[in-house]
Design a protein around this motif. Structure first.
Motif, mmCIF file in Angstrom:
data_model
loop_
_atom_site.group_PDB
_atom_site.id
_atom_site.type_symbol
_atom_site.label_atom_id
_atom_site.label_comp_id
_atom_site.label_asym_id
_atom_site.label_seq_id
_atom_site.Cartn_x
_atom_site.Cartn_y
_atom_site.Cartn_z
ATOM 1 N N ASN A 262 0.693 -1.263 0.053
ATOM 2 C CA ASN A 262 -0.082 0.025 0.008
ATOM 3 C C ASN A 262 0.902 1.303 -0.121
ATOM 4 O O ASN A 262 0.435 2.323 -0.789
ATOM 5 N N GLU A 263 1.995 1.208 0.600
ATOM 6 C CA GLU A 263 2.815 2.324 0.806
ATOM 7 C C GLU A 263 3.573 2.535 -0.604
ATOM 8 O O GLU A 263 3.799 3.646 -1.173
ATOM 9 N N LEU A 264 3.855 1.420 -1.278
ATOM 10 C CA LEU A 264 4.295 1.567 -2.661
ATOM 11 C C LEU A 264 3.413 2.316 -3.583
ATOM 12 O O LEU A 264 3.643 3.156 -4.535
ATOM 13 N N VAL A 265 2.055 1.962 -3.475
ATOM 14 C CA VAL A 265 1.104 2.304 -4.488
ATOM 15 C C VAL A 265 0.877 3.968 -4.086
ATOM 16 O O VAL A 265 0.833 4.845 -4.952
ATOM 17 N N ALA A 266 0.836 4.262 -2.935
ATOM 18 C CA ALA A 266 0.576 5.730 -2.382
ATOM 19 C C ALA A 266 1.847 6.295 -2.902
ATOM 20 O O ALA A 266 1.610 7.602 -3.517
#
Length: 456
Positions: A262-266
């Protein structure tokens, strides 16, 4: 690079600690103890970067960040969320609120300074682009046209440089639903590939087996075509020194393995939003250049461009002792066309006239619309005698072939008066223009639809 930093925290010792560290690095520091106070200061435009504590009474940092990013006047300000929350979900929440970065307490002072410097560089670029682009906008429209919040950060073209298949597959799986991800396992090919194939984001693993990932980032930054391409680095655990070095080299952001999906996507969406915002500002700057130098109706250069460029042509002709001819064209009785057929028909005549003049000029010639029904051609290495013959052929062709003025195929016949001149003893563009204008006046006073030359 210095900047004005706004520290937002309701605990005074925290503010003093950050103020001391940032002041030691020659940053100017302001402080706010609440969300509303921070919003008011940002609205006044007194800061460049915001260090925003999450846990505050009343309005927390997430809400402050959302309000900053929703306001076109403050949406471009970089926001770094500062908190004791250390779970990936907390970082994602901050990034989704619009934050540009996330620091966890206790704050690593070296990482803090590196992050702030990186965002300061971004802010300088954005400010310069906003300033240039705003020169073309009507007063009061700047904020609406400069809003950042219209892009969702999806549908990006991403190039991933990673020589570990298992790692690259996980990243592609995380990003593939929202973006077009291409994997390059050979870092030696990356620079060439990025230069040839446009992409929106470069993700680089710093743990490449046989290549220095930081050197690759440096190469990308050194090439003019990719200088503004955002770079997201993937670091190994404990690789703090190389991460800080990467931020100094121009890496925009980083993630540490193991990568939280999720952090990668954000973070990917954040970088894409930044890039698209900067690209839109660059587009406005380019439009402003075109508006300043190009006539919108005909697509020809305008009078301002002529004034600047004709001086260079005259100077080159003098230094090379080469001839230079200037022709001024004036469509005869053009007002009658507008009065009889309407201004739309007049515009069609002007566009058609410009197209015919384009067929006359060579690669090094200058063709401009002065305004109204007047046009100019400057021809280097062409004598006045030769230019007069060219002008006469053009005049004859204009007279013989009517102009189509509407989709029904209606036509109108027009003629043109032309004045031709070459540089005189004065050797300046103003006298050359006056001489050609004097010749044009003679053509009009002698009955129009003719060519007159002033060689003196």
């Amino acid at each position: 690079m210095t900047a004005r930093i706004l520290v937002v925290d309701d605990i005074p010792p925290n503010v003093r600690l950050l103020e001391a560290r940032l002041t030691a690095e020659y940053f100017d520091v302001l402080a706010a103890s609440s969300g509303p106070e921070a919003l008011a200061l940002c609205q006044e435009g007194v800061c460049d970067i915001i260090l925003l504590d999450v846990m505050m009474p009343g309005m927390d940092g997430f809400e402050v960040c959302r309000r900053l990013k929703a306001n076109p006047a403050t949406a471009h300000l970089p926001v770094v969320m500062v908190t004791a929350l250390d779970q990936p979900a907390d970082r994602v929440r901050g990034l989704e609120a619009g934050a540009d970065d996330f620091l966890t307490k206790p704050i690593d002072e070296v990482a803090l300074v590196a992050r702030v410097r990186s965002l300061a560089r971004l802010k300088v670029v954005i400010d310069e682009l906003r300033s240039r682009a705003s020169t073309t906008l009507a007063p009061g429209l700047d904020d609406d046209l400069f809003a950042m919040n219209g892009d969702d950060g999806r549908r990006g073209r991403i190039l991933l440089v990673d020589d570990r298949q298992s790692s690259s597959e996980r990243i592609v799986q995380a990003l593939g639903a929202q973006h077009e991800v291409t994997v390059e396992s050979d870092p030696h090919e990356t620079a060439l590939r990025v230069a040839e194939d446009a992409c929106d984001l470069l993700i680089v693993s710093l743990g490449l087996a046989n290549f220095d990932g930081l050197r690759l980032c440096s190469q990308i930054r050194s090439m003019e075509r990719t200088r503004s391409l955002p770079i997201l680095a993937i670091a190994e655990p404990g690789d703090r020194a190389r991460v800080l070095r990467g931020l100094d080299l121009g890496v925009n952001d980083f993630l540490t393995r193991p990568i939280d999906r999720n952090e990668l996507v954000a973070r990917t969406r954040t970088q894409l939003r930044h890039k698209r915002y900067a690209d839109s500002l660059r587009s406005k700057v380019q439009q402003s250049i075109e508006l300043a130098l190009v006539d919108p109706l005909t697509g020809l250069n305008n009078r301002r461009f002529l004034e600047n460029y004709l001086a260079l042509m005259v100077d080159q002709a003098q230094r090379r002792r080469a001839p230079l001819a200037l022709m001024i064209f004036d469509i005869d009785h053009f007002k009658r066309v507008n009065d009889t057929y309407g201004h739309d028909a007049g515009d069609e005549v002007l566009k058609g006239f410009a197209d015919r003049l384009r067929r006359v000029i060579r690669g090094g010639d200058l063709l401009c619309r002065l305004g109204g029904e007047e046009f100019v051609i400057a021809m280097p290495n062409v004598s006045v005698a030769a230019a007069t013959k060219i002008a006469e052929r053009t005049r004859s062709a204009i007279e013989e072939q009517p102009f189509i003025i509407d989709k029904a195929g209606r036509t109108v016949a027009v003629t043109v008066s032309i004045g031709v001149a070459g540089p005189g003893a004065e050797g300046d563009p103003e006298s050359l223009y006056r001489r050609a204008d004097r010749a044009l006046y003679r053509s009009k006073s002698d009955g129009r639809n003719r060519v007159s030359a002033d060689a003196a």
